[in-house]
Design a protein around this motif. Structure first.
Motif, PDB file in Angstrom:
ATOM      1  N   LEU A   3      -9.348 -16.403  20.977  1.00  0.00           N
ATOM      2  CA  LEU A   3      -8.203 -16.996  21.672  1.00  0.00           C
ATOM      3  C   LEU A   3      -7.068 -15.983  21.836  1.00  0.00           C
ATOM      4  O   LEU A   3      -6.403 -15.947  22.889  1.00  0.00           O
ATOM      5  N   GLU A   4      -6.834 -15.180  20.809  1.00  0.00           N
ATOM      6  CA  GLU A   4      -5.782 -14.156  20.911  1.00  0.00           C
ATOM      7  C   GLU A   4      -6.069 -13.177  22.037  1.00  0.00           C
ATOM      8  O   GLU A   4      -5.160 -12.759  22.775  1.00  0.00           O
ATOM      9  N   GLN A   5      -7.341 -12.808  22.181  1.00  0.00           N
ATOM     10  CA  GLN A   5      -7.714 -11.892  23.268  1.00  0.00           C
ATOM     11  C   GLN A   5      -7.505 -12.546  24.629  1.00  0.00           C
ATOM     12  O   GLN A   5      -6.964 -11.936  25.547  1.00  0.00           O
ATOM     13  N   VAL A   6      -7.951 -13.788  24.753  1.00  0.00           N
ATOM     14  CA  VAL A   6      -7.787 -14.497  26.023  1.00  0.00           C
ATOM     15  C   VAL A   6      -6.306 -14.677  26.349  1.00  0.00           C
ATOM     16  O   VAL A   6      -5.875 -14.477  27.493  1.00  0.00           O
ATOM     17  N   ARG A   7      -5.533 -15.015  25.334  1.00  0.00           N
ATOM     18  CA  ARG A   7      -4.102 -15.240  25.561  1.00  0.00           C
ATOM     19  C   ARG A   7      -3.410 -13.978  26.052  1.00  0.00           C
ATOM     20  O   ARG A   7      -2.554 -14.028  26.940  1.00  0.00           O
ATOM     21  N   GLN A   8      -3.766 -12.835  25.489  1.00  0.00           N
ATOM     22  CA  GLN A   8      -3.171 -11.572  25.916  1.00  0.00           C
ATOM     23  C   GLN A   8      -3.578 -11.232  27.353  1.00  0.00           C
ATOM     24  O   GLN A   8      -2.749 -10.792  28.159  1.00  0.00           O
ATOM     25  N   LEU A   9      -4.838 -11.433  27.674  1.00  0.00           N
ATOM     26  CA  LEU A   9      -5.311 -11.175  29.045  1.00  0.00           C
ATOM     27  C   LEU A   9      -4.586 -12.054  30.053  1.00  0.00           C
ATOM     28  O   LEU A   9      -4.224 -11.605  31.148  1.00  0.00           O
ATOM     29  N   LEU A  10      -4.358 -13.305  29.690  1.00  0.00           N
ATOM     30  CA  LEU A  10      -3.643 -14.217  30.583  1.00  0.00           C
ATOM     31  C   LEU A  10      -2.168 -13.855  30.677  1.00  0.00           C
ATOM     32  O   LEU A  10      -1.572 -13.909  31.765  1.00  0.00           O
ATOM     33  N   ALA A  11      -1.572 -13.484  29.534  1.00  0.00           N
ATOM     34  CA  ALA A  11      -0.151 -13.117  29.532  1.00  0.00           C
ATOM     35  C   ALA A  11       0.108 -11.934  30.451  1.00  0.00           C
ATOM     36  O   ALA A  11       1.148 -11.864  31.130  1.00  0.00           O
ATOM     37  N   ASP A  12      -0.848 -11.009  30.523  1.00  0.00           N
ATOM     38  CA  ASP A  12      -0.708  -9.853  31.411  1.00  0.00           C
ATOM     39  C   ASP A  12      -0.664 -10.271  32.876  1.00  0.00           C
ATOM     40  O   ASP A  12      -0.185  -9.524  33.739  1.00  0.00           O
ATOM     41  N   LYS A  13      -1.172 -11.471  33.161  1.00  0.00           N
ATOM     42  CA  LYS A  13      -1.176 -11.993  34.535  1.00  0.00           C
ATOM     43  C   LYS A  13      -0.154 -13.107  34.715  1.00  0.00           C
ATOM     44  O   LYS A  13      -0.175 -13.825  35.727  1.00  0.00           O
ATOM     45  N   GLY A  14       0.724 -13.277  33.722  1.00  0.00           N
ATOM     46  CA  GLY A  14       1.763 -14.294  33.816  1.00  0.00           C
ATOM     47  C   GLY A  14       1.255 -15.711  33.630  1.00  0.00           C
ATOM     48  O   GLY A  14       1.878 -16.669  34.089  1.00  0.00           O
ATOM     49  N   MET A  15       0.124 -15.863  32.912  1.00  0.00           N
ATOM     50  CA  MET A  15      -0.472 -17.171  32.709  1.00  0.00           C
ATOM     51  C   MET A  15      -0.417 -17.566  31.234  1.00  0.00           C
ATOM     52  O   MET A  15      -0.234 -16.724  30.363  1.00  0.00           O
ATOM     53  N   LYS A  16      -0.586 -18.864  30.968  1.00  0.00           N
ATOM     54  CA  LYS A  16      -0.560 -19.391  29.609  1.00  0.00           C
ATOM     55  C   LYS A  16      -1.945 -19.876  29.193  1.00  0.00           C
ATOM     56  O   LYS A  16      -2.835 -20.040  30.024  1.00  0.00           O
ATOM     57  N   LEU A  17      -2.086 -20.122  27.887  1.00  0.00           N
ATOM     58  CA  LEU A  17      -3.335 -20.608  27.323  1.00  0.00           C
ATOM     59  C   LEU A  17      -3.065 -21.856  26.503  1.00  0.00           C
ATOM     60  O   LEU A  17      -2.143 -21.901  25.694  1.00  0.00           O
ATOM     61  N   SER A  18      -3.883 -22.879  26.727  1.00  0.00           N
ATOM     62  CA  SER A  18      -3.830 -24.084  25.900  1.00  0.00           C
ATOM     63  C   SER A  18      -5.211 -24.324  25.307  1.00  0.00           C
ATOM     64  O   SER A  18      -6.204 -23.719  25.726  1.00  0.00           O
ATOM     65  N   ALA A  19      -5.263 -25.227  24.327  1.00  0.00           N
ATOM     66  CA  ALA A  19      -6.541 -25.535  23.679  1.00  0.00           C
ATOM     67  C   ALA A  19      -6.553 -27.000  23.270  1.00  0.00           C
ATOM     68  O   ALA A  19      -5.499 -27.594  23.003  1.00  0.00           O
ATOM     69  N   THR A  20      -7.737 -27.572  23.237  1.00  0.00           N
ATOM     70  CA  THR A  20      -7.868 -28.935  22.737  1.00  0.00           C
ATOM     71  C   THR A  20      -7.802 -28.937  21.211  1.00  0.00           C
ATOM     72  O   THR A  20      -8.225 -27.987  20.553  1.00  0.00           O
ATOM     73  N   TYR A  42       0.106 -24.244  23.709  1.00  0.00           N
ATOM     74  CA  TYR A  42       0.224 -25.643  23.295  1.00  0.00           C
ATOM     75  C   TYR A  42      -1.172 -26.234  23.134  1.00  0.00           C
ATOM     76  O   TYR A  42      -2.174 -25.640  23.536  1.00  0.00           O
ATOM     77  N   GLY A  43      -1.209 -27.406  22.506  1.00  0.00           N
ATOM     78  CA  GLY A  43      -2.484 -28.075  22.278  1.00  0.00           C
ATOM     79  C   GLY A  43      -2.513 -29.447  22.913  1.00  0.00           C
ATOM     80  O   GLY A  43      -1.477 -30.083  23.121  1.00  0.00           O
ATOM     81  N   VAL A  44      -3.730 -29.906  23.210  1.00  0.00           N
ATOM     82  CA  VAL A  44      -3.953 -31.268  23.697  1.00  0.00           C
ATOM     83  C   VAL A  44      -4.696 -32.028  22.609  1.00  0.00           C
ATOM     84  O   VAL A  44      -5.836 -31.693  22.289  1.00  0.00           O
ATOM     85  N   LEU A  45      -4.043 -33.023  22.027  1.00  0.00           N
ATOM     86  CA  LEU A  45      -4.670 -33.813  20.972  1.00  0.00           C
ATOM     87  C   LEU A  45      -5.612 -34.831  21.608  1.00  0.00           C
ATOM     88  O   LEU A  45      -5.188 -35.711  22.356  1.00  0.00           O
ATOM     89  N   MET A  46      -6.891 -34.704  21.316  1.00  0.00           N
ATOM     90  CA  MET A  46      -7.920 -35.537  21.935  1.00  0.00           C
ATOM     91  C   MET A  46      -8.054 -36.849  21.161  1.00  0.00           C
ATOM     92  O   MET A  46      -8.592 -36.876  20.061  1.00  0.00           O
ATOM     93  N   MET A  47      -7.585 -37.929  21.764  1.00  0.00           N
ATOM     94  CA  MET A  47      -7.630 -39.233  21.118  1.00  0.00           C
ATOM     95  C   MET A  47      -8.862 -40.004  21.583  1.00  0.00           C
ATOM     96  O   MET A  47      -8.781 -41.144  22.039  1.00  0.00           O
ATOM     97  N   TYR A  48     -10.017 -39.367  21.444  1.00  0.00           N
ATOM     98  CA  TYR A  48     -11.283 -40.022  21.762  1.00  0.00           C
ATOM     99  C   TYR A  48     -12.399 -39.310  21.004  1.00  0.00           C
ATOM    100  O   TYR A  48     -12.202 -38.219  20.470  1.00  0.00           O
ATOM    101  N   ASN A  49     -13.562 -39.970  20.947  1.00  0.00           N
ATOM    102  CA  ASN A  49     -14.689 -39.487  20.137  1.00  0.00           C
ATOM    103  C   ASN A  49     -14.271 -39.377  18.671  1.00  0.00           C
ATOM    104  O   ASN A  49     -14.563 -38.391  17.994  1.00  0.00           O
ATOM    105  N   THR A  50     -13.587 -40.402  18.193  1.00  0.00           N
ATOM    106  CA  THR A  50     -13.033 -40.359  16.839  1.00  0.00           C
ATOM    107  C   THR A  50     -13.993 -40.888  15.777  1.00  0.00           C
ATOM    108  O   THR A  50     -13.734 -40.734  14.584  1.00  0.00           O
ATOM    109  N   GLY A  51     -15.100 -41.524  16.192  1.00  0.00           N
ATOM    110  CA  GLY A  51     -16.035 -42.092  15.237  1.00  0.00           C
ATOM    111  C   GLY A  51     -17.421 -41.484  15.358  1.00  0.00           C
ATOM    112  O   GLY A  51     -17.629 -40.486  16.052  1.00  0.00           O
ATOM    113  N   ASP A  52     -18.372 -42.116  14.707  1.00  0.00           N
ATOM    114  CA  ASP A  52     -19.752 -41.636  14.669  1.00  0.00           C
ATOM    115  C   ASP A  52     -20.599 -42.451  15.641  1.00  0.00           C
ATOM    116  O   ASP A  52     -20.965 -43.592  15.348  1.00  0.00           O
TER     117      ASP A  52
END
Length: 334
Positions: A142-159, A174-184
């Motif tokens: 993720l750090e590598q991807v974030r740096q590559l995107l930052a060089d192009k003026g873009m951001k990185l998010s993750a679930t 930033y993160g996206v909190l996934m409020m689904y698939n919470t059970g078995d």
């Protein structure tokens, strides 16, 4: 001096994400819209669409990482909607040299945007169910991807999945909190595996102190779960459970298969089938609107601002109709 001490003793403010807008996930392999889906985008002023571009998997023969199930663009993006390319990475990939593919992944995404004239892309999202064992390698990637995107003026998010709230936040914007698939889903006696407030409650205590801007994603989909006895077999897709030549309803969203049939698996890259045998059962599960609203409000109570941007998973005709306009208005409401 007293003022300094008091200020330092306060918990840091946990911010919402920048530029929040009503949003949806698009999680299909063919990018096109029907009238119901277009109307949904208009009715709720959807301003962002998180579009799954492709998955990253481990090739079973070469053991190398490769893209899979790449989306095919058939319709242009509706006007006024920001596209966030989203890449799903199978957790197994993290132990197969994932740090070597960061530039390849970023370049592939940008090339797809250019080829299909998707303009104004400001962000990339990575979706991966990482664990304690894979965290270090995944975060390095993720750090590598974030740096590559930052060089192009873009951001990185993750679930972010619920169990990951107790772990170190990933190095993203930033993160996206996934409020689904919470059970078995494999437990036929389990409560609703897509979303049940009782499965969410143990993790609410981590929200206030989680040191990453967050927004939340909520489900509008259902599952058709196939069981032989109590043994989970598969997830069916878009089966017509009202077909009384194949299925007999027995109550509580449960159906018994009365005629054996082989169903093609359209989501597989190979020609595979799901075998339904007479006597098997299909359980139709989906969270009710009351559960979604209760969970939505519980998150807002623990972490004000998390619902400033709500993402619905996902934009699909059949899923849209699972809830009423008033339900969606409550869910989209901060």
């Amino acid at each position: 001096m007293l003022i300094v001490v008091v200020a330092c003793g306060c918990k840091p403010e946990r911010k919402s994400i920048d530029n929040p807008k009503p949003a949806v996930y698009y999680w299909r392999t063919s990018f096109s819209f029907d009238d119901v889906e277009r109307q949904f985008l208009r009715d709720y002023n959807v301003g962002k669409m998180y579009v799954r571009y492709f998955d990253v998997v481990v090739d079973s023969k070469t053991q190398q990482l490769r893209p899979n199930a790449t989306i095919q663009f058939k319709d242009p993006m509706p006007d006024g909607i920001e596209v966030i390319p989203t890449i799903f990475i199978v957790n197994e990939c993290v132990n197969h040299g994932i740090d070597t593919i960061a530039p390849l992944l970023v370049n592939r995404v940008l090339q797809m945007c250019e080829t299909h004239e998707i303009k104004g892309v400001k962000e990339l999202q990575i979706d991966c169910d990482w664990t304690v064992k894979t965290q270090d390698a995944y975060f390095k990637f993720l750090e590598q991807v974030r740096q590559l995107l930052a060089d192009k003026g873009m951001k990185l998010s993750a679930t972010i999945r619920l169990h990951q709230l107790a772990m170190t936040p990933p190095p993203v914007d930033y993160g996206v909190l996934m409020m689904y698939n919470t059970g078995d889903l494999k437990n036929s006696k389990q409560r609703n595996p897509i979303l049940d407030k009782r499965d969410v409650e143990p993790y609410l205590k981590y929200l206030a102190g989680y040191n990453l801007p967050l927004c939340a994603a909520y489900p509008n989909f259902g599952w058709q779960l196939l069981f032989t006895g109590d043994k989970f077999r598969d997830i069916l897709y878009s089966e017509d459970l009202s077909d009384t030549t194949l299925y007999q309803p027995v109550g509580d969203g449960k159906y018994v298969v009365i005629s054996s049939i082989d169903l093609p698996n359209y989501l597989s890259s190979n020609s595979t089938y799901t075998y339904l045998n007479a006597g098997d059962t299909v359980m139709l599960v989906k969270p009710d609107a009351q559960t979604l609203v209760q969970v939505h409000d519980a998150l807002s109570h623990e972490r004000p601002g998390i619902n400033d941007q709500v993402i619905i998973y996902h934009l699909n005709n059949s899923s849209i109709n699972n809830y009423s306009p008033s339900d969606y208005e409550k869910i989209f409401n901060p």
